[in-house]
Design a protein around this motif. Structure first.
Motif, PDB file in Angstrom:
ATOM      1  N   HIS A   1       9.960   7.463  43.677  1.00  0.00           N
ATOM      2  CA  HIS A   1       8.939   7.252  44.666  1.00  0.00           C
ATOM      3  C   HIS A   1       7.650   8.222  44.395  1.00  0.00           C
ATOM      4  O   HIS A   1       6.282   9.103  44.558  1.00  0.00           O
TER       5      HIS A   1
ATOM      6  N   ARG B   1       0.023   7.016  48.760  1.00  0.00           N
ATOM      7  CA  ARG B   1       0.074   6.495  46.975  1.00  0.00           C
ATOM      8  C   ARG B   1      -1.230   6.344  47.555  1.00  0.00           C
ATOM      9  O   ARG B   1      -2.425   6.203  47.953  1.00  0.00           O
TER      10      ARG B   1
ATOM     11  N   GLU C   1       4.244   8.503  42.453  1.00  0.00           N
ATOM     12  CA  GLU C   1       3.825   7.609  42.677  1.00  0.00           C
ATOM     13  C   GLU C   1       2.718   8.603  44.304  1.00  0.00           C
ATOM     14  O   GLU C   1       1.736   7.903  44.286  1.00  0.00           O
TER      15      GLU C   1
END
Length: 363
Positions: free
Chosen positions: A163, A151, A166
């Motif tokens: 996710h 990230r 991200e």
């Protein structure tokens, strides 16, 4: 009449061999004088290991689609080829219906399965793709093999398709250099590219309509980062088949240099479907659900091509599904409301009804 009966598995209820036996039983009840050849097919998805039965079975404990440990089976053939079925580690059939959520599901266990095969000394690995619960682009599998998806704050990316938006950077990390010299063949069950994987497959895996745009953005983000940080070919995100297993095909092509091929065609060649069709007037095939992806690289699509070459009519038994495409001579649904307590009996009865109609037309 010479008839070839050659179905795929029926979505977690019957293996291809079980479905073939049931269809043969039903067909012969209506047409006992037909010459019937029965075989099993697969497109590389769920049930592949039960269709290609050569080699020693191994078992490995890996993370399942929701990270709960599962025991995954795979085969090591005499020539050193490891035959893996990704659905053994990340399959939709491993997730109860009320828990299906591709935004949470991961392919991490597929990476563990690949590593188990490599550690066992495989000289070549075949990965059957399809039947997955996931839309994570294969990032989970590569993470298990040592890739470091990060990230913006430098922390590792959590598993699951939700996710991927991200994702900021990715590093090869401890991804073993030995993978560069180990041939990996990816047997895709669809022709859908990565760019359409979320829209096409996420609804089938339990995604809600408002979750699909986020999953699609995540896959685009993953492709952007893979192209920048890993040198992925920009055309790969649009390549046919890279959307298989929620983009697992793309991830393994990028991270391991996996070669994409049609799983249905590979299996049909190995079981000599074309030779079995010589002299046959009809082929009876089937799958659990007939839908928009049926004509995009799956078993029924491969059967259509080979039946056309052999001049054989195509008859189909499905559990349930949409209207039949024009190339199907006739179709029977075995469980339009969903499978009951005895799916084999339902499939046999559907095949019997289908055979009765064929007999009534004088075929």
């Amino acid at each position: 009449m010479r008839v070839v009966i050659a179905p795929d598995s029926f979505g977690g209820t019957l293996t291809a061999r079980q479905a073939g036996a049931a269809m043969t039983d039903g067909w012969l009840r209506a047409r006992p004088d037909d010459e019937v050849v029965t075989m099993a097919l697969s497109d590389g998805g769920e049930g592949l290991l039960d269709v290609l039965v050569d080699g020693e079975i191994h078992q490995s404990e890996v993370a399942g689609p929701l990270t709960t440990p599962v025991t995954a089976r795979w085969r090591l053939l005499d020539d050193g080829t490891a035959l893996l079925e990704s659905a053994q580690a990340c399959g939709l059939a491993l997730v109860p219906e009320d828990q299906r959520d591709p935004s949470r599901a991961t392919t991490y266990g597929v990476g563990q399965l690949l590593e188990a095969a490599r550690q066992q000394g495989a000289s070549r690995i075949v990965v059957g793709l399809g039947g997955s619960a996931t839309v994570d682009g294969g990032v989970g599998a590569l993470t298990a093999l040592g890739l470091r998806p990060l990230r913006e704050d430098g922390n590792g990316l959590k598993v699951g398709g939700r996710h991927l938006t991200e994702l900021a950077t990715t590093e090869r990390g401890s991804l073993d250099a030995a993978w560069k010299d180990l041939p990996v063949e990816l047997w895709s069950d669809v022709t859908t590219p990565l760019s359409r994987a979320a829209e096409v497959f996420a609804p089938q895996k339990g995604a809600l309509p408002d979750e699909i745009p986020g999953l699609a953005r995540g896959l685009r983000r993953w492709a952007d980062v893979a192209e920048r940080d890993l040198g992925a070919d920009p055309s790969l995100r649009e390549a046919p088949g890279t959307g298989a297993a929620g983009g697992l095909a793309y991830g393994l092509a990028v991270g391991l240099g996996g070669e994409l091929v049609s799983g249905a065609a590979r299996v049909a060649d190995l079981v000599e479907l074309s030779a079995r069709l010589e002299g046959a007037e009809a082929i009876v095939t089937g799958e659990g659900r007939l839908d928009a992806t049926t004509g995009e690289g799956k078993v029924l699509d491969e059967v259509r091509k080979r039946a056309e070459e052999a001049g054989a009519r195509v008859y189909v038994v499905v559990g349930r599904g949409d209207d039949a495409p024009s190339w199907i001579s006739d179709l029977e649904r075995s469980a339009p409301g969903g499978p009951g307590d005895d799916p084999a009996a339902e499939v046999a009865a559907a095949a019997e009804r289908l055979a009765e109609r064929v007999a009534g037309r004088g075929s």
